[in-house]
Structure formats: C-alpha cells, structure tokens
Design an enzyme around this catalytic site. Structure first.
Site, mmCIF file in Angstrom:
data_model
loop_
_atom_site.group_PDB
_atom_site.id
_atom_site.type_symbol
_atom_site.label_atom_id
_atom_site.label_comp_id
_atom_site.label_asym_id
_atom_site.label_seq_id
_atom_site.Cartn_x
_atom_site.Cartn_y
_atom_site.Cartn_z
ATOM 1 C CB SER A 1 3.227 5.727 1.618
ATOM 2 O OG SER A 1 2.265 5.130 1.946
ATOM 3 C CE LYS B 1 -0.803 6.227 2.568
ATOM 4 N NZ LYS B 1 -1.880 5.738 3.111
ATOM 5 C CE LYS C 1 6.962 6.404 4.596
ATOM 6 N NZ LYS C 1 5.683 5.775 3.723
#
Ligand code: NDP
Length: 315
Positions: A113, A188, A257
């Site tokens: 990702s 994503k 993140k």
C-alpha cells in the site's frame, strides 16, 4: 522483449506458466504467496528475515532466493509487498538489488500500500531498463488473502495489467484498473482513511452510548441495519472489540501510514480535506502512543482511554 510469452497461458486447471518471484512474507504477503505456490510453477521467494522465506520454501517446495536480485533473475513477474514504497525503492540498487536481476520485458507488481510519488519514481527507474511497473495494493485483509479473494486496485498501463492479470488472479478476486501510475496507491489510501475514520468515530459514538446506559451490542444491532453502518460497525466491533479479542492482523502503524498518504494526496491536489488531515493526526498520535506492533483495531483502546469508557456489554 524476452522471447518467452508470459502471463496469458494457463496450463491445465489454475496453474499459470509465468515464472513469479514474491518478496515480502509478512502478515498479508505470506497467504498471497501461498496461493502463488499452489497455482504457479517455479515460484521463488525472498524475505528480509531469511528464516521466514526458508521455512516457507521448505513447506511449499518452492525456491528460497538468497537476495532480491536472485529472486528476480529469470522471473517474468516480480511481486513485492512491503510496509512502504520506500522499502521497494531501497531494494532496487546494488549487486543484490532488484535491478541487478530484473530482465528487460519483466514486470514488477508492487502490492505494497504505497504512495503515488514513490511508485512513479520507481516506474521511471525500471522503464530505463525495459521493465514494466504497476502499483497494485490489495484490500480484504489477511482473511481475504487466505481465501484468495483480495480486491486489487491497479495503477499503470492497462496492457501491462492485462499481461499479469492471470498471476494476480491467484490471490485476487476483483482486479480493477484505477488509472495511471500511482492511482492504485491513491485509491487504497483513501479507502483506508475511510476505515480509520469509521473506526475512530464509531468508538467515540459507542463510548458515549455506553456511558448513557445503552448496551453497545444493542446499538450495533440497530446501526448495522441503518444508514450509519460500515465495515467497522458490521465486522470489527462485533468480532474484535465487544469480544475483547483484538487479534493482530494489520498493524496500526500501517494504517497510520495509509491515512497520511490520503491526506498527502489531498494536499498535492490542493483539495481541502480537514477530516483526512485530522484523521491522519489522530492515527499518528495513536501509533506513537501504542507502538509498532499494535493492531489497527486497538486504536479503540486508545479512544477508551481518552473517554474513560470501555466499549463492552454490561456484565
Ligand atoms: P508486515 O509488517 O506483517 O510485514 C512486512 C513485510 O515486509 C515483512 O516480510 C518484512 O520482513 C518486510 N519488510 C519490512 N521492512 C522491510 C525493509 N525495509 N526491507 C525489506 N523488507 C522489509 O506487513 P503486512 O504484511 O501486514 O503489510 C504489507 C503491506 O500490505 C503494507 O503496505 C500494508 O499496508 C498492506 N496491507 C496489509 C493488510 C493486512 O491486513 N495486514 C491488508 C491490506 C494491505 P521481515 O519478516 O524481515 O520483518
């Protein structure tokens, strides 16, 4: 181009002819690689902690590569799945790096990702060597990976995706071309920002209801047939919070993140996004407080600390 056609030629049953390398045997990478071991021929695996790759190779009868270069050498498709795009970029160079092994005509599929800017930089480096790149992050969690039913969101050239699609079908059920390089990463990140937002806001709401005397199980029963429902309310709270099970499947550090990437995408596009920014800040603070190994759902414990309320049914 390499003389060997790759990707499009299934053997009998689900086995795919293409030679695949898989790097990054983490929580989600391992079940993805397991499907590849069962459905492709000649799989090679590499992992930073070599013992994990050695154990995997022994269990599934595949090759344990000594370095990223060794894994990539002779592979048509190289799949990476690391925490952040920077980990992929850091493995490109040097005698053991991916570029030393990747042949012209091969494709690097990054299932990290990641972040769009780094993916675009990696793609440019690879293009100089005639190597194709797509960003292909996944969703569906460890359970989806174990079933081979991940959703894969892809950025990059549609023809490249078409070539590697049979390989991705080993672990993906829904494979969507989202746009140019970095588009998969961006989709994503926004998806996971929504997951984070739903987790946090459901925790706040359920803490308030619990303090007001409402059983959270009853509240979720209502919410889950009403307009406020989400994956958090339908699955994560009933299965992981009310049970106090909190299994570790997806690290809070990684969700932090992801939300950070979503906020960054909004900033880069000059789109005002105060909710994304706030969620990014909250998850950064929770990550710092709870450490590297905490699961993403454990952020609820942090909200519980802030509110002084435990989200559980009355005894
Ligand atoms: P983990 O932390 O479980 O595993 C990370 C993997 O990357 C390990 O194999 C680790 O090796 C390796 N690694 C870490 N840092 C480096 C580095 N600097 N260089 C080389 N290898 C490195 O992560 P996940 O498997 O959970 O996640 C991987 C990616 O997939 C992330 O981008 C995550 O956001 C995403 N993802 C995860 C999901 C999940 O449910 N877990 C769901 C959907 C997406 P080592 O064994 O040596 O530590």
């Amino acid at each position: 181009m390499r003389d060997r056609a790759f990707g499009a030629v299934p053997l009998s049953g689900p086995t795919v002819v293409t030679t695949v390398a898989f790097l990054g045997l983490g929580a989600i990478g391992t079940p993805m690689a397991r499907h590849l071991a069962q459905k492709t021929q000649g799989l090679r695996v590499w992992n930073r902690t070599a013992a994990k790759a050695a154990a995997f190779a022994a269990e599934f009868g595949v090759t344990h590569a000594a370095s990223p270069a060794a894994a990539a050498r002779g592979a048509d498709v190289v799949i990476t799945c690391f925490p952040v795009s920077g980990d992929v970029e850091a493995l490109l160079d040097g005698p053991d790096g991916l570029l030393a092994g990747l042949a012209s005509g091969a494709t690097l599929v990054d299932c990290t990702s990641g972040d769009p800017a780094t993916s675009q930089r990696i793609a440019a480096r690879l293009a100089e060597r005639g190597v194709a790149f797509i960003d292909a992050p996944v969703s569906g969690g460890v359970a989806g990976a174990e079933k081979g039913e991940l959703t894969i969101m892809v950025g990059g050239d549609a023809a490249t995706l078409a070539r590697v699609r049979p390989v991705l079908e080993a672990f993906g059920k829904k494979i969507v071309h989202c746009g140019g390089l970095g588009a998969g990463d961006a989709v994503k990140a926004v998806n996971n920002a929504l997951l984070a937002l739903h987790l946090w806001s459901a925790a706040e709401g359920l803490a308030a209801l619990r303090k007001a005397g409402v059983d959270p199980a009853v509240a979720l029963d209502v919410i889950n047939t009403s307009s406020g429902r989400s994956n958090a309310s339908m699955n994560l709270f009933p299965e992981r919070v009310l049970t106090r099970a909190f299994p570790r499947t997806f690290r809070l550090a990684l969700l932090d993140k992801d939300v950070g990437i979503a906020a960054q995408v909004a900033r880069e596009q000059k789109v005002p996004a105060p909710m994304l920014q706030l969620t990014a800040d909250l998850f950064r603070a929770a990550h710092l407080a709870m450490g590297e190994e905490a699961d993403h759902v454990e952020v609820v414990k942090w909200v519980e600390q802030l509110t002084g309320v435990t989200i559980a049914s009355p005894a």
